[in-house]
Write a protein that holds these residues in place. Structure first.
Motif, PDB file in Angstrom:
ATOM      1  N   GLY A  20      43.321  36.295  59.316  1.00 29.63           N
ATOM      2  CA  GLY A  20      43.983  36.989  58.217  1.00 29.63           C
ATOM      3  C   GLY A  20      44.804  36.072  57.333  1.00 29.63           C
ATOM      4  O   GLY A  20      45.647  36.532  56.568  1.00 29.63           O
ATOM      5  N   GLN A  21      44.562  34.777  57.405  1.00 30.78           N
ATOM      6  CA  GLN A  21      45.357  33.798  56.661  1.00 30.78           C
ATOM      7  C   GLN A  21      44.816  33.501  55.261  1.00 30.78           C
ATOM      8  O   GLN A  21      45.519  32.930  54.453  1.00 30.78           O
ATOM      9  N   ALA A  22      43.578  33.874  54.980  1.00 29.45           N
ATOM     10  CA  ALA A  22      42.958  33.554  53.696  1.00 29.45           C
ATOM     11  C   ALA A  22      43.407  34.538  52.622  1.00 29.45           C
ATOM     12  O   ALA A  22      43.758  35.683  52.921  1.00 29.45           O
ATOM     13  N   PRO A  23      43.409  34.086  51.359  1.00 30.99           N
ATOM     14  CA  PRO A  23      43.702  35.003  50.257  1.00 30.99           C
ATOM     15  C   PRO A  23      42.653  36.111  50.190  1.00 30.99           C
ATOM     16  O   PRO A  23      41.527  35.946  50.674  1.00 30.99           O
ATOM     17  N   LEU A  24      43.011  37.223  49.586  1.00 34.01           N
ATOM     18  CA  LEU A  24      42.139  38.391  49.519  1.00 34.01           C
ATOM     19  C   LEU A  24      40.776  38.063  48.913  1.00 34.01           C
ATOM     20  O   LEU A  24      39.744  38.490  49.436  1.00 34.01           O
ATOM     21  N   ASP A  25      40.754  37.308  47.816  1.00 31.57           N
ATOM     22  CA  ASP A  25      39.475  36.964  47.178  1.00 31.57           C
ATOM     23  C   ASP A  25      38.583  36.181  48.122  1.00 31.57           C
ATOM     24  O   ASP A  25      37.378  36.430  48.196  1.00 31.57           O
ATOM     25  N   GLU A  26      39.166  35.253  48.863  1.00 31.85           N
ATOM     26  CA  GLU A  26      38.381  34.464  49.812  1.00 31.85           C
ATOM     27  C   GLU A  26      37.897  35.338  50.964  1.00 31.85           C
ATOM     28  O   GLU A  26      36.744  35.223  51.402  1.00 31.85           O
ATOM     29  N   MET A  27      38.736  36.232  51.429  1.00 34.62           N
ATOM     30  CA  MET A  27      38.337  37.118  52.518  1.00 34.62           C
ATOM     31  C   MET A  27      37.193  38.027  52.086  1.00 34.62           C
ATOM     32  O   MET A  27      36.268  38.285  52.855  1.00 34.62           O
ATOM     33  N   THR A  28      37.238  38.497  50.862  1.00 38.34           N
ATOM     34  CA  THR A  28      36.169  39.342  50.332  1.00 38.34           C
ATOM     35  C   THR A  28      34.856  38.563  50.257  1.00 38.34           C
ATOM     36  O   THR A  28      33.803  39.074  50.648  1.00 38.34           O
ATOM     37  N   ALA A  29      34.925  37.311  49.779  1.00 41.05           N
ATOM     38  CA  ALA A  29      33.732  36.476  49.697  1.00 41.05           C
ATOM     39  C   ALA A  29      33.194  36.168  51.097  1.00 41.05           C
ATOM     40  O   ALA A  29      31.973  36.178  51.319  1.00 41.05           O
ATOM     41  N   LEU A  30      34.091  35.907  52.030  1.00 46.38           N
ATOM     42  CA  LEU A  30      33.672  35.645  53.404  1.00 46.38           C
ATOM     43  C   LEU A  30      32.997  36.877  54.009  1.00 46.38           C
ATOM     44  O   LEU A  30      31.986  36.763  54.707  1.00 46.38           O
TER      45      LEU A  30
END
Length: 69
Positions: A20-30
């Protein structure tokens, strides 16, 4: 891409998402990439299962034709 490569990348993505450490945009892409990898792996597994079932059916038919061989 091989099944093993996709599985490894998927495991890495899951680990990143779990922190849960990544920014929201990165989490969405992941997440999106993870879904793509999951679909690829599922397709590979389904295809392998189909081939195994065909081989088993072929082996069973061979045994019926030449019992005891």
């Amino acid at each position: 891409m091989t099944f093993e490569d996709a599985q490894k990348e998927l495991e890495e993505i899951v680990a990143k998402l779990e922190t849960g450490q990544a920014p929201l945009d990165e989490m969405t892409a992941l997440w999106k990439r993870g879904e793509e990898l999951y679909a690829f792996c599922r397709g590979q597994l389904d295809a392998a299962q189909g081939r195994i079932e065909e081989l088993a059916k072929s082996a069973a038919q061979s045994n019926e034709i030449a019992p005891g061989a």
